[in-house]
Write an enzyme that holds these catalytic residues in place. Sequence first.
Site, PDB file in Angstrom:
ATOM      1  N   TYR A 143      -6.582  -1.435  -7.011  1.00 53.39           N
ATOM      2  CA  TYR A 143      -5.730  -1.652  -8.347  1.00 53.39           C
ATOM      3  C   TYR A 143      -6.418  -1.514  -9.546  1.00 53.39           C
ATOM      4  CZ  TYR A 143      -1.232  -3.039  -5.824  1.00 53.39           C
ATOM      5  OH  TYR A 143      -0.209  -2.784  -5.083  1.00 53.39           O
ATOM      6  N   LYS A 200     -11.401  -2.653   6.398  1.00 50.38           N
ATOM      7  CA  LYS A 200     -11.407  -1.301   7.188  1.00 50.38           C
ATOM      8  C   LYS A 200     -12.697  -0.896   7.336  1.00 50.38           C
ATOM      9  CE  LYS A 200      -9.691   2.423   8.891  1.00 50.38           C
ATOM     10  NZ  LYS A 200      -8.993   2.568  10.175  1.00 50.38           N
ATOM     11  N   ASP A 233      -5.682  -1.482  10.073  1.00 45.14           N
ATOM     12  CA  ASP A 233      -4.407  -0.644  11.033  1.00 45.14           C
ATOM     13  C   ASP A 233      -4.086  -1.656  12.015  1.00 45.14           C
ATOM     14  OD1 ASP A 233      -7.008  -0.200  11.945  1.00 45.14           O
ATOM     15  OD2 ASP A 233      -6.926   1.670  12.470  1.00 45.14           O
ATOM     16  N   ASP A 257      -0.963  -6.042  -0.545  1.00 47.33           N
ATOM     17  CA  ASP A 257       0.203  -5.722  -0.837  1.00 47.33           C
ATOM     18  C   ASP A 257       1.208  -5.262   0.217  1.00 47.33           C
ATOM     19  OD1 ASP A 257       2.150  -5.111  -2.621  1.00 47.33           O
ATOM     20  OD2 ASP A 257       1.542  -2.869  -2.454  1.00 47.33           O
ATOM     21  N   ASP A 261       4.316  -7.097   2.588  1.00 47.56           N
ATOM     22  CA  ASP A 261       6.087  -6.669   2.550  1.00 47.56           C
ATOM     23  C   ASP A 261       6.407  -6.668   4.052  1.00 47.56           C
ATOM     24  OD1 ASP A 261       6.052  -6.249  -0.003  1.00 47.56           O
ATOM     25  OD2 ASP A 261       7.088  -4.432   0.197  1.00 47.56           O
TER      26      ASP A 261
HETATM   27  C1  IPM Z   1       3.689  -7.109  -5.490  1.00 45.45           C
HETATM   28  C2  IPM Z   1       4.388  -5.989  -6.211  1.00 45.45           C
HETATM   29  C3  IPM Z   1       3.329  -5.541  -7.062  1.00 45.45           C
HETATM   30  C4  IPM Z   1       1.956  -5.173  -6.653  1.00 45.45           C
HETATM   31  C5  IPM Z   1       4.030  -4.064  -7.825  1.00 45.45           C
HETATM   32  C6  IPM Z   1       5.089  -4.507  -8.559  1.00 45.45           C
HETATM   33  C7  IPM Z   1       2.969  -3.773  -8.982  1.00 45.45           C
HETATM   34  O1  IPM Z   1       4.351  -4.883  -5.186  1.00 45.45           O
HETATM   35  O2  IPM Z   1       3.713  -8.105  -6.199  1.00 45.45           O
HETATM   36  O3  IPM Z   1       3.522  -7.204  -4.082  1.00 45.45           O
HETATM   37  O4  IPM Z   1       1.613  -4.009  -5.969  1.00 45.45           O
HETATM   38  O5  IPM Z   1       1.125  -6.073  -6.466  1.00 45.45           O
HETATM   39 MG    MG Z   2       4.259  -5.663  -3.058  1.00 46.39          MG
END
Ligand code: IPM
Ligand code: MG
Length: 369
Positions: A143, A200, A233, A257, A261
């Site tokens: 990032y 990784k 992975d 990240d 999710d």
């Molecule tokens: C998160 C989000 C952010 C990230 C985006 C909105 C930039 O997905 O906080 O997980 O990737 O960190």
């Molecule tokens: Mg995210």
Amino acid sequence: MKTYRICLLPGDGIGPEITAEAVKVLAVIGERFGANFEFSEALLGGIAIDETGTALPEATLRAAHGADAVLLAAIGGPKWDTTDPDKPRPEQGLLGIRKALDLYANLRPVRIFAALRDASSLKPEYLEGVDMLIVRELTGGLYFGARGREAGVEGAATGGGPGLRAYDTMEYREFEIERIARTAFEAARTRRGRVHSVDKANVLESSRLWREVVHRVHDADYADVELIDQLVDNSAMQIVRNPAQFDVMVTENMFGDILSDEASMLTGSLGMLASASLGDGTALYEPSHGSAPDIAGQGVANPLAMLLSMDLMLRHSFGMHEAADALTSAIEGVLADGWRTRDIADAGTLPQRTVGTSAMGELIIERLG
Ligand code: IPM
Ligand code: MG
């Protein structure tokens, strides 16, 4: 009575709707637990671009620095989507404030609410014993590494002519790995004493350094904690194969990240995943979900990840553990009574118990009161 100054960053999409619920609930918590919450509000993300031309205005940074905690809802939306590197993007605001406050440790607890077992995309038997904490490194890695575009690069175009090249770099410095490793090991000591370090290292140099440093920190200061290396992975697969194996998972920014999710689906919805971003100064709390532009303004968004982020704020920034416990049990109680926002409703949910954002906030307040 103690006063806490909270900087609100409602942002975009469903952000303002869920922020309103947070403020309502905080007022009740303040009354009941004898604290005074003072709010300031600032612009971040798309709305900041619209009003000031930049996703992270100076005034926002000042407000954040001057607060005891920052509560952020969500940023982004199709209105500001662009691939033009010269145009501002809402995400720059989010990444910018993380960097400016040096919020290197992002904690994302994945906990299962008993009442939501059936909302998960996994069969209930896989959720037995699931209680994990993802510790995502937040100010380094892909990032924040060098990135750019170059035109006229020989051989870059299809067919071999000059064309465009773009690159991002995954970079880590030793101290960045060391401090996030310490966060993970400290957290593990208050939990079940196990850390999975996800990397990784079979391919990436930055992962090899990651692994070396994590082990060095472990052997020197945290030998009592169990440390397991896992390739990313494999982790992605293990989260859906046997999620109960995880206690604390520590990993670099982008892996965290993606995996967070994925792990949110264990809880039934991304709308249930809270997060705390901690550095050495003012901390920031935000739900892990995005601004959900598709349902913005409809009053149907799930405010629970926002309220659970507030729970983390009460604990980490204000030391109000009793208040946080009360909030958690209010949420548990409301869910146990069958109340659902639409994202966590399932075939068994009574239609009359499917509620919108502010009704969900009211139910939590009733329970707290
Ligand atoms: C998160 C989000 C952010 C990230 C985006 C909105 C930039 O997905 O906080 O997980 O990737 O960190
Ligand atoms: Mg995210």
